[in-house]
Design a protein around this motif. Structure first.
Motif, PDB file in Angstrom:
ATOM      1  N   SER A  81       0.966  -1.009  -0.051  1.00 20.01           N
ATOM      2  CA  SER A  81       0.020  -0.004   0.004  1.00 20.01           C
ATOM      3  C   SER A  81       0.988   1.247   0.030  1.00 20.01           C
ATOM      4  O   SER A  81       1.905   1.280   0.363  1.00 20.01           O
ATOM      5  CB  SER A  81      -0.965   0.125   1.206  1.00 20.01           C
ATOM      6  OG  SER A  81      -0.270   0.041   2.287  1.00 20.01           O
ATOM      7  N   ILE A  82       0.296   2.495  -0.259  1.00 17.31           N
ATOM      8  CA  ILE A  82       1.004   3.584  -0.497  1.00 17.31           C
ATOM      9  C   ILE A  82       0.081   4.737   0.365  1.00 17.31           C
ATOM     10  O   ILE A  82      -1.028   4.775   0.042  1.00 17.31           O
ATOM     11  CB  ILE A  82       1.459   3.928  -1.626  1.00 17.31           C
ATOM     12  CG1 ILE A  82       2.656   5.052  -1.716  1.00 17.31           C
ATOM     13  CG2 ILE A  82       0.212   4.284  -2.653  1.00 17.31           C
ATOM     14  CD1 ILE A  82       3.148   5.539  -3.027  1.00 17.31           C
ATOM     15  N   SER A  83       0.717   5.442   1.200  1.00 20.18           N
ATOM     16  CA  SER A  83       0.036   6.496   1.969  1.00 20.18           C
ATOM     17  C   SER A  83       0.711   7.829   2.025  1.00 20.18           C
ATOM     18  O   SER A  83       1.816   7.902   1.883  1.00 20.18           O
ATOM     19  CB  SER A  83      -0.229   5.912   3.492  1.00 20.18           C
ATOM     20  OG  SER A  83      -0.982   4.886   3.688  1.00 20.18           O
ATOM     21  N   ILE A  84      -0.274   8.815   2.186  1.00 21.44           N
ATOM     22  CA  ILE A  84       0.076  10.198   2.112  1.00 21.44           C
ATOM     23  C   ILE A  84      -0.365  10.810   3.432  1.00 21.44           C
ATOM     24  O   ILE A  84      -1.499  10.876   3.638  1.00 21.44           O
ATOM     25  CB  ILE A  84      -0.359  11.002   0.873  1.00 21.44           C
ATOM     26  CG1 ILE A  84       0.290  10.434  -0.426  1.00 21.44           C
ATOM     27  CG2 ILE A  84       0.341  12.546   1.114  1.00 21.44           C
ATOM     28  CD1 ILE A  84      -0.577   9.463  -1.249  1.00 21.44           C
ATOM     29  N   TYR A  85       0.594  11.087   4.194  1.00 18.75           N
ATOM     30  CA  TYR A  85       0.327  11.858   5.473  1.00 18.75           C
ATOM     31  C   TYR A  85       0.164  13.498   5.281  1.00 18.75           C
ATOM     32  O   TYR A  85       1.062  14.195   5.023  1.00 18.75           O
ATOM     33  CB  TYR A  85       1.394  11.396   6.603  1.00 18.75           C
ATOM     34  CG  TYR A  85       1.422  10.028   6.797  1.00 18.75           C
ATOM     35  CD1 TYR A  85       0.706   9.542   7.890  1.00 18.75           C
ATOM     36  CD2 TYR A  85       1.887   8.965   6.043  1.00 18.75           C
ATOM     37  CE1 TYR A  85       0.719   8.290   8.196  1.00 18.75           C
ATOM     38  CE2 TYR A  85       1.936   7.619   6.501  1.00 18.75           C
ATOM     39  CZ  TYR A  85       1.323   7.259   7.645  1.00 18.75           C
ATOM     40  OH  TYR A  85       1.183   5.941   7.753  1.00 18.75           O
ATOM     41  N   LEU A  86      -1.138  13.750   5.866  1.00 16.23           N
ATOM     42  CA  LEU A  86      -1.399  15.224   5.624  1.00 16.23           C
ATOM     43  C   LEU A  86      -1.204  15.949   7.121  1.00 16.23           C
ATOM     44  O   LEU A  86      -2.274  15.873   7.855  1.00 16.23           O
ATOM     45  CB  LEU A  86      -2.763  15.426   5.063  1.00 16.23           C
ATOM     46  CG  LEU A  86      -2.984  14.604   3.824  1.00 16.23           C
ATOM     47  CD1 LEU A  86      -4.246  14.729   3.429  1.00 16.23           C
ATOM     48  CD2 LEU A  86      -2.082  15.112   2.726  1.00 16.23           C
ATOM     49  N   THR A  87      -0.288  16.558   7.256  1.00 17.71           N
ATOM     50  CA  THR A  87       0.149  17.078   8.682  1.00 17.71           C
ATOM     51  C   THR A  87      -0.877  18.210   8.857  1.00 17.71           C
ATOM     52  O   THR A  87      -1.147  19.197   7.800  1.00 17.71           O
ATOM     53  CB  THR A  87       1.802  17.583   8.799  1.00 17.71           C
ATOM     54  OG1 THR A  87       1.923  18.510   7.917  1.00 17.71           O
ATOM     55  CG2 THR A  87       2.465  16.312   8.514  1.00 17.71           C
ATOM     56  N   GLN A  88      -0.896  18.932  10.013  1.00 13.29           N
ATOM     57  CA  GLN A  88      -1.840  20.119  10.488  1.00 13.29           C
ATOM     58  C   GLN A  88      -1.353  21.262   9.911  1.00 13.29           C
ATOM     59  O   GLN A  88      -1.637  22.057   9.374  1.00 13.29           O
ATOM     60  CB  GLN A  88      -2.070  19.991  11.849  1.00 13.29           C
ATOM     61  CG  GLN A  88      -2.843  18.973  12.549  1.00 13.29           C
ATOM     62  CD  GLN A  88      -4.190  18.890  12.121  1.00 13.29           C
ATOM     63  OE1 GLN A  88      -5.044  19.785  12.422  1.00 13.29           O
ATOM     64  NE2 GLN A  88      -4.584  18.275  11.112  1.00 13.29           N
ATOM     65  N   ALA A  89       0.264  21.342   9.945  1.00  8.16           N
ATOM     66  CA  ALA A  89       1.126  22.435   9.592  1.00  8.16           C
ATOM     67  C   ALA A  89       0.820  22.469   8.157  1.00  8.16           C
ATOM     68  O   ALA A  89       0.467  23.616   7.688  1.00  8.16           O
ATOM     69  CB  ALA A  89       2.443  22.258   9.617  1.00  8.16           C
ATOM     70  N   THR A  90       0.775  21.625   7.196  1.00  3.00           N
ATOM     71  CA  THR A  90       0.556  21.408   5.859  1.00  3.00           C
ATOM     72  C   THR A  90      -0.910  22.015   5.187  1.00  3.00           C
ATOM     73  O   THR A  90      -1.131  22.785   4.402  1.00  3.00           O
ATOM     74  CB  THR A  90       0.960  20.178   5.107  1.00  3.00           C
ATOM     75  OG1 THR A  90       2.300  19.949   5.502  1.00  3.00           O
ATOM     76  CG2 THR A  90       0.428  20.234   3.733  1.00  3.00           C
ATOM     77  N   LEU A  91      -1.920  21.596   6.039  1.00  2.00           N
ATOM     78  CA  LEU A  91      -3.007  21.814   5.917  1.00  2.00           C
ATOM     79  C   LEU A  91      -3.377  23.192   6.324  1.00  2.00           C
ATOM     80  O   LEU A  91      -4.462  24.038   5.788  1.00  2.00           O
ATOM     81  CB  LEU A  91      -4.137  20.868   6.677  1.00  2.00           C
ATOM     82  CG  LEU A  91      -4.030  19.312   6.048  1.00  2.00           C
ATOM     83  CD1 LEU A  91      -4.684  18.385   6.964  1.00  2.00           C
ATOM     84  CD2 LEU A  91      -4.701  19.538   4.792  1.00  2.00           C
ATOM     85  N   ARG A  92      -2.790  23.683   7.326  1.00  2.53           N
ATOM     86  CA  ARG A  92      -3.008  25.180   7.742  1.00  2.53           C
ATOM     87  C   ARG A  92      -2.402  26.107   6.756  1.00  2.53           C
ATOM     88  O   ARG A  92      -3.120  27.002   6.532  1.00  2.53           O
ATOM     89  CB  ARG A  92      -2.482  25.471   9.319  1.00  2.53           C
ATOM     90  CG  ARG A  92      -3.171  24.856  10.316  1.00  2.53           C
ATOM     91  CD  ARG A  92      -2.381  25.277  11.493  1.00  2.53           C
ATOM     92  NE  ARG A  92      -2.772  24.456  12.691  1.00  2.53           N
ATOM     93  CZ  ARG A  92      -4.058  24.892  13.484  1.00  2.53           C
ATOM     94  NH1 ARG A  92      -4.724  25.944  12.961  1.00  2.53           N
ATOM     95  NH2 ARG A  92      -4.530  24.427  14.461  1.00  2.53           N
ATOM     96  N   SER A  93      -1.534  25.830   6.315  1.00  2.79           N
ATOM     97  CA  SER A  93      -0.819  26.398   5.161  1.00  2.79           C
ATOM     98  C   SER A  93      -1.790  26.726   3.816  1.00  2.79           C
ATOM     99  O   SER A  93      -1.702  27.626   3.396  1.00  2.79           O
ATOM    100  CB  SER A  93       0.634  26.086   4.864  1.00  2.79           C
ATOM    101  OG  SER A  93       1.146  26.795   3.899  1.00  2.79           O
ATOM    102  N   PHE A  94      -2.048  25.552   3.610  1.00  3.25           N
ATOM    103  CA  PHE A  94      -3.049  25.422   2.402  1.00  3.25           C
ATOM    104  C   PHE A  94      -4.376  26.150   2.430  1.00  3.25           C
ATOM    105  O   PHE A  94      -4.681  26.801   1.778  1.00  3.25           O
ATOM    106  CB  PHE A  94      -3.524  23.892   2.148  1.00  3.25           C
ATOM    107  CG  PHE A  94      -4.041  23.797   0.909  1.00  3.25           C
ATOM    108  CD1 PHE A  94      -3.069  23.194  -0.388  1.00  3.25           C
ATOM    109  CD2 PHE A  94      -5.149  23.820   0.616  1.00  3.25           C
ATOM    110  CE1 PHE A  94      -3.705  22.775  -1.688  1.00  3.25           C
ATOM    111  CE2 PHE A  94      -5.993  23.366  -0.775  1.00  3.25           C
ATOM    112  CZ  PHE A  94      -5.077  23.087  -1.705  1.00  3.25           C
ATOM    113  N   ALA A  95      -4.990  26.113   3.825  1.00  2.15           N
ATOM    114  CA  ALA A  95      -6.250  26.821   4.063  1.00  2.15           C
ATOM    115  C   ALA A  95      -6.077  28.110   4.127  1.00  2.15           C
ATOM    116  O   ALA A  95      -6.861  28.904   3.638  1.00  2.15           O
ATOM    117  CB  ALA A  95      -6.670  26.055   5.421  1.00  2.15           C
TER     118      ALA A  95
END
Length: 272
Positions: A81-95
């Motif tokens: 399997s392959i997974s992408i971890y979406l950190t809070q820091a990355t998501l805050r920046s994107f938002a």
């Protein structure tokens, strides 16, 4: 379940490959994870629901989940399997960059593990990651960042509720500790995880726990797990080796010792 989260110095893109017949485990999912099941079967259980993902399936696991998993390779094959971890820091920046805001109420109504539809967009994105993972090539930081942002954009297109899930940065609120512990006692995680998920500091968790249960968390957890083991072995005909991980013990010998100390008989004698 989801693959163990890489530490902050490693890639947010994780490739999982197991030859073992059945790999069981559990973890605290501290970040959102977007995954593709390449081969084999993954069974996830969060204490309330069981989710099964097979080759070709896509899934999204929400953060702040206690989950158990079983990784089952195909006959004469390999679990991948392959997974992408979406950190809070990355998501805050994107938002912030794109002006996204979440509806917390909508976010809380979503499933803890979501089966995603494939489609050419999702399929093409996951397949674009395989050359890096399977060929063991290193992905530089800039390319990693682009791939993670692409994953976020694809998720936002996959379902309207994803906006509310991805950009809900609230922490767990204070909840009913007694109900939570009776539901989750079989998860073998550190005490500070239990405290966090019930919306408490560790000190407040211990104080509230002793007020409710009149004993320490560690003592109660061991007794509750052994009670469950006794039931499963005596009433359901299970074996010690079959249940000790399921109820929250790490080691079979430690489980057997604690069981005999509490009940005056070994698990194998009780089963017999």
């Amino acid at each position: 379940m989801t693959d163990p989260k890489p530490d902050r110095h490693s890639s947010p893109i994780a490739y999982s490959c197991y030859y073992a017949r059945n790999r069981e485990g559990e973890q605290f999912a501290s970040e959102h994870v977007f995954s593709y099941q390449i081969s084999g079967t993954l069974t996830i259980n969060n204490g309330e629901m069981e989710y099964v993902f097979r080759a070709g399936d896509y899934r999204f696991t929400r953060r702040n989940q206690l989950i158990k998993f079983v990784k089952q390779p195909p006959a004469d094959g390999v679990f991948k399997s392959i997974s992408i971890y979406l950190t809070q820091a990355t998501l805050r920046s994107f938002a912030m960059e794109h002006g996204y805001a979440a509806d917390h109420a909508q976010s809380q109504q979503a499933e803890p593990v979501i089966a995603l539809k494939g489609g050419s967009l999702v399929k093409g994105f996951m397949e674009s990651l395989l050359p890096y993972s399977e060929d063991d090539q290193l992905i530089d930081d800039e390319l990693q960042s682009l791939k993670v942002r692409e994953a976020i954009m694809i998720l936002l297109r996959s379902s309207p509720v994803m906006k509310d899930i991805l950009f809900d940065f609230s922490e767990p609120g204070k909840i009913d500790l007694e109900a939570f512990m009776h539901k989750n006692f079989h998860f073998n995680v550190q005490m500070n995880r239990f405290a966090y998920l019930t919306g408490r500091s560790l000190a407040t968790f211990k104080r509230d726990f002793e007020h409710i249960f009149h004993t320490s968390p560690s003592r109660w957890l061991q007794q509750r797990r052994l009670q469950e083991a006794h039931y499963l072995i005596k009433e359901k005909g299970r074996t010690a080796s079959d249940v000790y991980l399921e109820i929250g013990f790490e080691d079979l010998s430690h489980f057997s010792f604690a069981f005999k100390k509490m009940y005056g008989v070994s698990p194998s004698r009780l089963a017999g």
